[in-house]
Design an enzyme around this catalytic site. Structure first.
Site, PDB file in Angstrom:
ATOM      1  N   LYS A 153      44.513  51.372  32.491  1.00 40.41           N
ATOM      2  CA  LYS A 153      43.949  50.276  32.036  1.00 40.41           C
ATOM      3  C   LYS A 153      42.539  49.900  32.936  1.00 40.41           C
ATOM      4  CE  LYS A 153      43.205  46.094  30.416  1.00 40.41           C
ATOM      5  NZ  LYS A 153      44.030  45.028  30.897  1.00 40.41           N
TER       6      LYS A 153
ATOM      7  N   LYS B 258      37.725  40.935  38.594  1.00 40.64           N
ATOM      8  CA  LYS B 258      38.805  41.610  39.237  1.00 40.64           C
ATOM      9  C   LYS B 258      39.152  43.258  38.980  1.00 40.64           C
ATOM     10  CE  LYS B 258      42.780  41.491  37.689  1.00 40.64           C
ATOM     11  NZ  LYS B 258      44.103  41.354  36.989  1.00 40.64           N
TER      12      LYS B 258
END
Length: 314
Positions: free
Chosen positions: A182, A250
């Site tokens: 991811k 993030k």
């Protein structure tokens, strides 16, 4: 009642727990309910659970209670500290998991934390899978998410009936591999947003019709799914979020800061991702943390002295 691993998953018997009912989590949970599964959910703000409760979900008072009432517990929360809190800390999922229970973290999270969770859960004779997703809120609503799974291959295969309701799962390897996939996915996507933003700003300055520009290049090497999804939104200044900018900051940071894991062979130098993170951070600094990723064009525009932004989509 109940079907802990490896008993076959069925809508009539398998008990599902769900923690995280935001932009992504709520439609994913809703799809499971619509498929006939019974859900127990937890929300820090109970009022946010009303829609799922109206569909039949049961509201629990803690992650511990969710785990006690479930065979499989899904989490999709904001940041790694949130994941640690709801799974590993006091009154969390780990303390309430039933024998052979499974926890599935779909948050984009640190690979090292995914491995830590897996070890802690296995010590209790239970199972953990890291399965972050890609596809934004549209993919969540339509069941077309890409799901990147890490953990035990047999457990991932067992979970497939549930994953199929949400999208298409790809098994990536041992614990943490789903998260690594991811992060790599978001590096590719983030850098692509930079290219699309700069291309549109350049084309506008050159006097081109921007929609005609997209039509001209979409069939060539520059064309992409990202262009199809976001190109016209960027032209029309539609910055409504399918995922929040603060989260890609993030996610890119997790790829860039992997050195913090003190695991030298995992360290890579990513200058493009570093620049990309700084540009998205520029959106946050401009007060746009809750806009969609396509809003990156506003940063490129500001760098070029262009400030005409439609505030109706902010």
């Amino acid at each position: 009642m109940g079907t802990p691993y490896p008993n076959p998953i069925t809508p009539s018997q398998t008990r599902i727990g769900w923690i995280g009912i935001g932009l992504m989590g709520a439609p994913m949970a809703s799809r499971l309910i619509s498929a006939g599964y019974s859900l127990t959910i937890y929300a820090r703000t109970p009022s946010k659970a009303l829609s799922l409760q109206s569909q039949g979900a049961r509201l629990a008072q803690s992650p511990f209670e969710v785990a006690q009432r479930s065979d499989v517990v899904f989490t999709i929360v904001g940041h790694p500290p949130d994941v640690r809190e709801v799974i590993l800390e006091a009154n969390g999922i780990l303390s309430g998991l039933n024998p052979n229970g499974v926890t599935v973290d779909m948050t984009t999270n640190l690979p090292a934390l995914a491995r830590e969770i897996s070890s802690a859960v296995r010590a209790k004779d239970c199972w953990a899978v890291d399965a972050p997703v890609s596809g934004a809120d549209v993919g969540a609503r339509e069941g077309k998410l890409g799901i990147f799974a890490g953990g035990d291959a047999g457990v991932v295969e067992w979970l497939t009936p549930l994953f199929d309701i949400m999208g298409k799962v790809t098994y990536m390897g041992e614990a943490g591999c789903g998260q690594s996939c991811k992060i790599a996915n978001n590096i590719v996507g983030g850098v692509s947003f930079v290219g699309l933003s700069e291309g549109l700003v350049f084309a506008e300055r050159a006097g081109l019709d921007l929609k005609q520009f997209l039509e001209a290049v979409r069939g060539g090497a520059a064309g992409s799914t990202l262009m199809e999804l976001f190109g016209e939104k960027m032209i029309e200044r539609d910055f409504r979020p399918g995922g929040f900018v603060e989260y890609i900051v993030k996610d890119l940071g997790m790829g860039l800061n992997i050195v913090e894991e003190t695991d030298d062979e995992r360290v890579v130098v990513l200058p493009g991702a570093a620049l990309c993170k700084q540009l998205f951070t520029g959106m946050v600094a401009n007060g746009d943390a809750k806009l969609g990723l396509q809003g990156l064009i506003t940063v490129i525009q500001r760098l070029n002295g262009i400030s005409e932004i439609d505030n109706s989509t902010r």
